[in-house]
Write a protein that holds these residues in place. Sequence first.
Motif, PDB file in Angstrom:
ATOM      1  N   SER A  53       0.819  -1.207   0.000  1.00 19.38           N
ATOM      2  CA  SER A  53       0.000   0.000   0.000  1.00 19.38           C
ATOM      3  C   SER A  53       0.855   1.259   0.000  1.00 19.38           C
ATOM      4  O   SER A  53       0.420   2.321  -0.423  1.00 19.38           O
ATOM      5  N   LEU A  54       2.123   1.152   0.499  1.00 21.28           N
ATOM      6  CA  LEU A  54       3.008   2.311   0.563  1.00 21.28           C
ATOM      7  C   LEU A  54       4.215   2.195  -0.350  1.00 21.28           C
ATOM      8  O   LEU A  54       5.080   3.051  -0.346  1.00 21.28           O
ATOM      9  N   SER A  55       4.279   1.140  -1.136  1.00 19.94           N
ATOM     10  CA  SER A  55       5.501   0.869  -1.890  1.00 19.94           C
ATOM     11  C   SER A  55       5.631   1.758  -3.128  1.00 19.94           C
ATOM     12  O   SER A  55       4.662   2.282  -3.662  1.00 19.94           O
ATOM     13  N   ASP A  56       6.862   1.894  -3.572  1.00 16.42           N
ATOM     14  CA  ASP A  56       7.166   2.631  -4.786  1.00 16.42           C
ATOM     15  C   ASP A  56       6.677   1.801  -5.975  1.00 16.42           C
ATOM     16  O   ASP A  56       7.112   0.670  -6.170  1.00 16.42           O
ATOM     17  N   PRO A  57       5.775   2.341  -6.797  1.00 14.86           N
ATOM     18  CA  PRO A  57       5.212   1.549  -7.902  1.00 14.86           C
ATOM     19  C   PRO A  57       6.261   1.064  -8.898  1.00 14.86           C
ATOM     20  O   PRO A  57       6.045   0.099  -9.617  1.00 14.86           O
ATOM     21  N   GLU A  58       7.427   1.717  -8.927  1.00 11.97           N
ATOM     22  CA  GLU A  58       8.471   1.276  -9.854  1.00 11.97           C
ATOM     23  C   GLU A  58       9.069  -0.055  -9.433  1.00 11.97           C
ATOM     24  O   GLU A  58       9.544  -0.823 -10.248  1.00 11.97           O
ATOM     25  N   PHE A  59       9.032  -0.324  -8.107  1.00 13.59           N
ATOM     26  CA  PHE A  59       9.682  -1.524  -7.594  1.00 13.59           C
ATOM     27  C   PHE A  59       8.692  -2.583  -7.105  1.00 13.59           C
ATOM     28  O   PHE A  59       9.008  -3.753  -7.043  1.00 13.59           O
ATOM     29  N   ALA A  60       7.492  -2.163  -6.711  1.00 14.17           N
ATOM     30  CA  ALA A  60       6.570  -3.067  -6.023  1.00 14.17           C
ATOM     31  C   ALA A  60       5.836  -4.000  -6.968  1.00 14.17           C
ATOM     32  O   ALA A  60       5.819  -3.820  -8.178  1.00 14.17           O
ATOM     33  N   GLN A  61       5.187  -4.973  -6.376  1.00 15.80           N
ATOM     34  CA  GLN A  61       4.318  -5.850  -7.117  1.00 15.80           C
ATOM     35  C   GLN A  61       3.027  -5.089  -7.456  1.00 15.80           C
ATOM     36  O   GLN A  61       2.821  -3.963  -7.028  1.00 15.80           O
ATOM     37  N   THR A  62       2.160  -5.716  -8.215  1.00 13.69           N
ATOM     38  CA  THR A  62       0.895  -5.086  -8.580  1.00 13.69           C
ATOM     39  C   THR A  62       0.138  -4.681  -7.316  1.00 13.69           C
ATOM     40  O   THR A  62       0.018  -5.474  -6.392  1.00 13.69           O
ATOM     41  N   PRO A  63      -0.338  -3.431  -7.231  1.00 10.17           N
ATOM     42  CA  PRO A  63      -1.053  -2.980  -6.029  1.00 10.17           C
ATOM     43  C   PRO A  63      -2.151  -3.949  -5.615  1.00 10.17           C
ATOM     44  O   PRO A  63      -2.906  -4.456  -6.446  1.00 10.17           O
ATOM     45  N   GLY A  64      -2.190  -4.215  -4.297  1.00 11.33           N
ATOM     46  CA  GLY A  64      -3.231  -5.092  -3.763  1.00 11.33           C
ATOM     47  C   GLY A  64      -2.860  -6.548  -3.722  1.00 11.33           C
ATOM     48  O   GLY A  64      -3.634  -7.364  -3.221  1.00 11.33           O
ATOM     49  N   THR A  65      -1.673  -6.906  -4.227  1.00  9.70           N
ATOM     50  CA  THR A  65      -1.303  -8.329  -4.271  1.00  9.70           C
ATOM     51  C   THR A  65      -0.443  -8.761  -3.092  1.00  9.70           C
ATOM     52  O   THR A  65      -0.134  -9.936  -2.960  1.00  9.70           O
ATOM     53  N   PHE A  66      -0.030  -7.816  -2.265  1.00  9.23           N
ATOM     54  CA  PHE A  66       0.722  -8.164  -1.059  1.00  9.23           C
ATOM     55  C   PHE A  66       0.086  -7.405   0.102  1.00  9.23           C
ATOM     56  O   PHE A  66       0.515  -6.328   0.491  1.00  9.23           O
ATOM     57  N   THR A  67      -0.961  -7.997   0.627  1.00 11.20           N
ATOM     58  CA  THR A  67      -1.805  -7.355   1.625  1.00 11.20           C
ATOM     59  C   THR A  67      -1.208  -7.511   3.028  1.00 11.20           C
ATOM     60  O   THR A  67      -0.291  -8.299   3.230  1.00 11.20           O
ATOM     61  N   PRO A  68      -1.734  -6.766   4.028  1.00 14.11           N
ATOM     62  CA  PRO A  68      -1.285  -6.971   5.402  1.00 14.11           C
ATOM     63  C   PRO A  68      -1.410  -8.432   5.843  1.00 14.11           C
ATOM     64  O   PRO A  68      -0.556  -8.944   6.572  1.00 14.11           O
ATOM     65  N   HIS A  69      -2.471  -9.108   5.402  1.00 14.31           N
ATOM     66  CA  HIS A  69      -2.643 -10.531   5.707  1.00 14.31           C
ATOM     67  C   HIS A  69      -1.498 -11.337   5.116  1.00 14.31           C
ATOM     68  O   HIS A  69      -0.917 -12.223   5.778  1.00 14.31           O
ATOM     69  N   ASP A  70      -1.129 -11.031   3.869  1.00 14.59           N
ATOM     70  CA  ASP A  70      -0.009 -11.720   3.217  1.00 14.59           C
ATOM     71  C   ASP A  70       1.298 -11.458   3.955  1.00 14.59           C
ATOM     72  O   ASP A  70       2.165 -12.339   4.049  1.00 14.59           O
ATOM     73  N   VAL A  71       1.457 -10.239   4.458  1.00 17.21           N
ATOM     74  CA  VAL A  71       2.669  -9.883   5.191  1.00 17.21           C
ATOM     75  C   VAL A  71       2.829 -10.780   6.412  1.00 17.21           C
ATOM     76  O   VAL A  71       3.911 -11.325   6.665  1.00 17.21           O
ATOM     77  N   VAL A  72       1.745 -10.937   7.189  1.00 18.96           N
ATOM     78  CA  VAL A  72       1.824 -11.759   8.398  1.00 18.96           C
ATOM     79  C   VAL A  72       2.161 -13.199   8.031  1.00 18.96           C
ATOM     80  O   VAL A  72       2.985 -13.848   8.686  1.00 18.96           O
ATOM     81  N   GLU A  73       1.537 -13.716   6.973  1.00 21.14           N
ATOM     82  CA  GLU A  73       1.841 -15.070   6.512  1.00 21.14           C
ATOM     83  C   GLU A  73       3.329 -15.190   6.150  1.00 21.14           C
ATOM     84  O   GLU A  73       4.011 -16.158   6.537  1.00 21.14           O
TER      85      GLU A  73
END
Length: 321
Positions: free
Chosen positions: A77-97
């Motif tokens: 949600s805060l990542s640089d779009p140049e480096f990040a994955q497609t928005p919404g594909t690495f959610t807070p839930h995914d982070v905890v996992e």
Amino acid sequence: MLDSLPHKTVEELNRDVILVEPSSLERLLTSFGYFMPIISGFKRAVQRIAYELCEDCAKHHIKYMEVRYSPHLFSNSLSDPEFAQTPGTFTPHDVVETVNEALARGMKDFDIKVNTILCCMTNRPDWSKEVVNLCKWYKCKGVVGIDLAGQEFEPGKHYDDCEHKQAFREAAKWGIRRTVHAGEIGTSEAVKEALDHMQAERIGHGYHAIDDPELYQRIVKEQVHLETCPISSIMTKACDKDEQKHPLKQFVKDGVNYSINTDDPVVLGNTLTDDYKFAQDMGLSDEDIIRGIFNAVRSSFASDTDKKLMEEELVKVYGQY
């Protein structure tokens, strides 16, 4: 990609990130802005950080750790779009996992036990409901508590039903353990509010609780655990630069339930060993530091079984305390 990064070398990054002179809590928090937008949204980066945290702690003979983080800050949600994955594909839930999986590998490889505490952020009350829901979902899967971090929560400026307080009431209802950053650079009133309105069991820092004699005596009597961070307290100017006036010395004298911690090694460039040495330089004895270690185990959010086993191990090393 590398040409677009604001820092070309690790040395350049460390120059902006690591505090080398006493400054402020605001300056400490600013350091996160240099690296979080690059890390957030990158699953492999989050995996590596969590795994190598276990390795780093094992080097300092740490056997149990409760690491806290904001799932939202590591999501894309805060990542640089140049480096990040497609928005919404690495959610807070995914982070905890992702963190849980990496910590599981680290625990196995480095013989360390790690539980996690998920952080609400004072400037983002809109995240708090999801944070407590993640705590509920992962309650028996490595997540043992909820925290409120960031710029200190200001008493009197928030309604009783604000999102943060709602989240902590929900956490208490579900048996999720609770700690709140309070009384670091703020007033003793922040500590009182954390205890009374957020049902905090531990207080992050809590130095300024000493400014209110009635509150301070309550903390001593009820053995509220204070998570002190000696080096950080000087670097953020939370405490007087004269180490002999540090509240930790009074905590020791008065039988407060304290522990000694690092706060944030990335930003402060410190280790737990450094903080123990710093506490010794302040005048704490070996016995005072050992007492803090026993306090940390007894006030941890680990299971009763794990706490018993850890205390037995401490007794083998330090004797009955």
